[in-house]
Design an enzyme around this catalytic site. Structure first.
Site, PDB file in Angstrom:
ATOM      1  N   THR A  71       0.826  -1.215   0.000  1.00 44.96           N
ATOM      2  CA  THR A  71       0.000   0.000   0.000  1.00 44.96           C
ATOM      3  C   THR A  71       0.855   1.257   0.000  1.00 44.96           C
ATOM      4  O   THR A  71       0.657   2.162  -0.804  1.00 44.96           O
ATOM      5  CB  THR A  71      -0.924   0.012   1.239  1.00 44.96           C
ATOM      6  OG1 THR A  71      -1.772  -1.137   1.184  1.00 44.96           O
ATOM      7  CG2 THR A  71      -1.776   1.272   1.273  1.00 44.96           C
ATOM      8  N   CYS A  72       1.820   1.312   0.913  1.00 40.21           N
ATOM      9  CA  CYS A  72       2.612   2.530   1.110  1.00 40.21           C
ATOM     10  C   CYS A  72       3.221   3.034  -0.191  1.00 40.21           C
ATOM     11  O   CYS A  72       3.058   4.185  -0.567  1.00 40.21           O
ATOM     12  CB  CYS A  72       3.715   2.262   2.126  1.00 40.21           C
ATOM     13  SG  CYS A  72       4.961   3.543   2.167  1.00 40.21           S
ATOM     14  N   SER A 214     -12.589  12.195   8.453  1.00 44.90           N
ATOM     15  CA  SER A 214     -11.644  13.313   8.554  1.00 44.90           C
ATOM     16  C   SER A 214     -10.397  12.913   9.335  1.00 44.90           C
ATOM     17  O   SER A 214      -9.899  13.648  10.173  1.00 44.90           O
ATOM     18  CB  SER A 214     -12.320  14.528   9.199  1.00 44.90           C
ATOM     19  OG  SER A 214     -12.744  14.227  10.519  1.00 44.90           O
ATOM     20  N   GLY A 218      -8.102  11.645   4.738  1.00 49.01           N
ATOM     21  CA  GLY A 218      -9.073  12.642   4.277  1.00 49.01           C
ATOM     22  C   GLY A 218      -8.506  14.044   4.310  1.00 49.01           C
ATOM     23  O   GLY A 218      -8.689  14.844   3.383  1.00 49.01           O
ATOM     24  N   LEU A 219      -7.776  14.371   5.392  1.00 49.26           N
ATOM     25  CA  LEU A 219      -7.183  15.701   5.532  1.00 49.26           C
ATOM     26  C   LEU A 219      -6.169  15.981   4.435  1.00 49.26           C
ATOM     27  O   LEU A 219      -6.159  17.063   3.837  1.00 49.26           O
ATOM     28  CB  LEU A 219      -6.475  15.830   6.885  1.00 49.26           C
ATOM     29  CG  LEU A 219      -7.288  16.311   8.078  1.00 49.26           C
ATOM     30  CD1 LEU A 219      -6.378  16.408   9.292  1.00 49.26           C
ATOM     31  CD2 LEU A 219      -7.919  17.676   7.811  1.00 49.26           C
ATOM     32  N   MET A 364      -1.300   1.259  12.619  1.00 50.02           N
ATOM     33  CA  MET A 364      -1.358   1.101  11.166  1.00 50.02           C
ATOM     34  C   MET A 364      -0.534   2.176  10.444  1.00 50.02           C
ATOM     35  O   MET A 364      -1.065   3.096   9.844  1.00 50.02           O
ATOM     36  CB  MET A 364      -2.812   1.057  10.710  1.00 50.02           C
ATOM     37  CG  MET A 364      -3.508  -0.205  11.247  1.00 50.02           C
ATOM     38  SD  MET A 364      -5.269  -0.285  10.915  1.00 50.02           S
ATOM     39  CE  MET A 364      -5.317  -1.097   9.335  1.00 50.02           C
ATOM     40  N   HIS A 494      20.961  27.592  15.517  1.00 50.07           N
ATOM     41  CA  HIS A 494      20.222  28.847  15.300  1.00 50.07           C
ATOM     42  C   HIS A 494      20.595  29.395  13.920  1.00 50.07           C
ATOM     43  O   HIS A 494      21.753  29.381  13.562  1.00 50.07           O
ATOM     44  CB  HIS A 494      20.583  29.865  16.374  1.00 50.07           C
ATOM     45  CG  HIS A 494      19.874  31.175  16.190  1.00 50.07           C
ATOM     46  ND1 HIS A 494      18.550  31.344  16.522  1.00 50.07           N
ATOM     47  CD2 HIS A 494      20.300  32.357  15.675  1.00 50.07           C
ATOM     48  CE1 HIS A 494      18.196  32.588  16.224  1.00 50.07           C
ATOM     49  NE2 HIS A 494      19.244  33.220  15.706  1.00 50.07           N
TER      50      HIS A 494
END
Length: 514
Positions: A71-72, A214, A218-219, A364, A494
């Site tokens: 899937t990934c 969501s 979905g996001l 998952m 920095h």
């Protein structure tokens, strides 16, 4: 690509194996077994397990089921990052106010994109990473078997479903992964109503798309679609939008990722019936019912609907029942060493059988699957190992990004009460960070939750530019048990974004960062 980096990391490990004599007992008799280890599934989890097994000199086979990368690589993390990178550029270049504040003048209306070009970028990336992944397995001497592997009901046996050939392996790791969950009543045609599998093809950019669910999938797609000119409506069954996220982070995300964009949402409702349409002719209809009363609330007509309601284990028809293994909602129960149990409550260990990744439901995430695979191999080699899931980070690649490690604040409060320790909280702000301000990206926070009694970091939640890259030092701190006292004295470069964390760590012990 990434694979060569992973491969390189584990090449340096065999020294460990040589200092122990334990790996020799795995080869009871070479003629009795075809392999020391057979891995069913070749996603990121199966791949990680295979690399580590070869580093330990185990004769290893992977049953890829014609899906190297899983899937990934093919339908998830990798191609979605390509869509987010391309659509993110479009969003940035059309945000003329932001650019003007940096002294850059752009005609926003002149910024155009090719949908086909963006889709091709995602496809090409996936096939490139897949190629790298396969090459790393072959290069390390793993036998890659094309067919899907299934259990026969006899210990140590794996059958290649394509050829019917049965192989014997001393140990077996199940890594079959997961598939998108489509709720009852939803009809998917992968043209106008689709899961993430179809959405990644980017066959169209709908004017108005409903996203059911969501969570992070979905996001991320709402980010892609709105950047490319779509309007989005979220349909969420829970009372809150983004229900799995830390509440404070979700509230800030709602402001940064939803309110300022052409997105609206409905919460506390189920999409009880979703009927596909015909592109350009007939809309998709979505009937919504109240999640509690089940009464009809509203019917939406949209151009497309994406189903992002989570994922379910890909464990059916792989012979688990024949081995006397009961799954729970499809998930295979395992103990902390990833050994398969016959059932979730009081299950017995099934000897020489392990299960990693999405199929065990512990966490998952692709990198969690890989970590579990490495851990399973360690246990196979007789070196006890347990994955610390509290130290595994996660990220959502929206603009700005969200990243987290450890429990949400709500869960941490509960944990502290239950275990009897005091929870501390400290925050760093992107708007106080020189590098973020130089980029004109002052939105966001980093929240550090820690145990006041021991000083150890319990969780960190970040929303802001490059949050996904900032979470790692926090994850390492959780894994190593580093205290906020120690972290507050560690020097950060920095001016960099990681000083947002420096501010939070120093704040935890009453020091000022600026």
């Amino acid at each position: 690509g990434q694979t060569s980096h992973i491969e390189h990391t584990f090449r340096s490990i065999p020294i460990l194996a040589k200092t122990t004599t334990r790996s020799s007992h795995l080869r009871m008799s070479d003629d009795e077994y075809d392999f020391d280890l057979a891995i069913i599934g070749c996603g990121v989890g199966g791949h990680g397990a295979a690399l580590h097994a070869r580093a330990q000199n185990l004769k290893t086979a992977v049953f890829s089921g014609a899906d190297v990368g899983g899937t990934c690589v093919n339908r998830g993390c990798v191609p979605s990052k390509a869509l987010l990178a391309a659509s993110g550029r479009v969003r940035e270049m059309q945000d003329t106010d932001h650019l003007a504040s940096l002294g850059v003048e752009v005609d926003g209306s002149a910024v155009k994109y090719s949908r086909e070009g963006i889709a091709a970028h995602a496809k090409n990336l996936a096939s490139r990473v897949k190629g790298n992944l396969e090459a790393s397995l072959v290069g390390l001497g793993v036998d890659v078997i094309e067919g899907r592997g299934v259990l026969t009901g006899i210990a140590h046996e794996v059958k290649d479903e394509a050829t019917g050939k049965v192989y014997k392996a001393k140990n077996i790791i199940l890594a079959p992964g997961s598939i998108p969950f489509v709720p009852p009543g939803v009809t998917v045609d992968e043209k106008t109503v689709y899961t993430s599998d179809g959405a990644l093809e980017l066959e169209s950019v709908p004017e108005w798309v409903a996203i059911i669910g969501s969570g992070y999938i979905g996001l991320e797609f709402s980010d892609v679609y709105t950047a490319l000119g779509s309007e989005v409506t979220f349909i969420e069954a829970m009372d809150n939008i983004m229900p799995t996220f830390d509440r404070e982070i979700a509230k800030l995300a709602e402001r940064l990722l939803i309110r300022d964009r052409p997105i609206d949402y409905r919460t506390g409702v189920f999409a009880s019936e979703v009927t596909p349409g015909i592109p350009g002719e007939k809309p998709v209809t979505i009937k919504m019912i109240d999640a509690k009363t089940k009464e009809h609330v509203e019917t939406l007509e949209v151009d497309a609907a994406m189903v992002a309601t989570g994922r379910v284990p890909n464990t059916s028809a792989m012979g688990l029942e024949d081995m006397g293994i009961e799954t729970f909602r499809g998930f295979v129960s395992v103990n902390e060493k990833m050994q398969v149990l016959t059932k979730s409550e009081d299950g017995e260990i099934v000897p020489n059988l392990y299960c990693i990744g999405d199929a065990n439901g512990k966490m998952m995430l692709a990198h969690a699957a890989s970590a579990q695979g490495i851990s399973a191999v360690e246990n196979i080699c007789g070196r006890e190992h347990v994955v610390d899931h509290d130290a595994i980070p996660a990220a959502c690649f929206t603009h700005p990004e969200i990243a987290m490690v450890g429990p949400t604040e709500e869960q941490a409060i509960e944990r502290a009460e239950k275990e009897g320790w005091a929870l501390g909280k400290s925050q760093g702000n992107f708007r106080a960070n020189s590098k973020a301000l130089a980029e004109g990206e002052g939105n966001g926070i980093a929240k550090v939750l820690y145990n006041k009694d021991t000083g150890k970091v319990v969780a960190v939640h970040i929303i802001g530019i490059h949050a996904a890259d900032l979470i790692q030092e926090c994850s390492n701190a959780v894994a190593a048990g580093t205290t906020v006292q120690e972290l507050s004295m560690m020097v950060h470069t920095h001016p960099t974004l990681c000083e947002v964390l420096d501010e939070a760590f120093k704040g935890a012990v009453g020091m000022s960062a600026h």
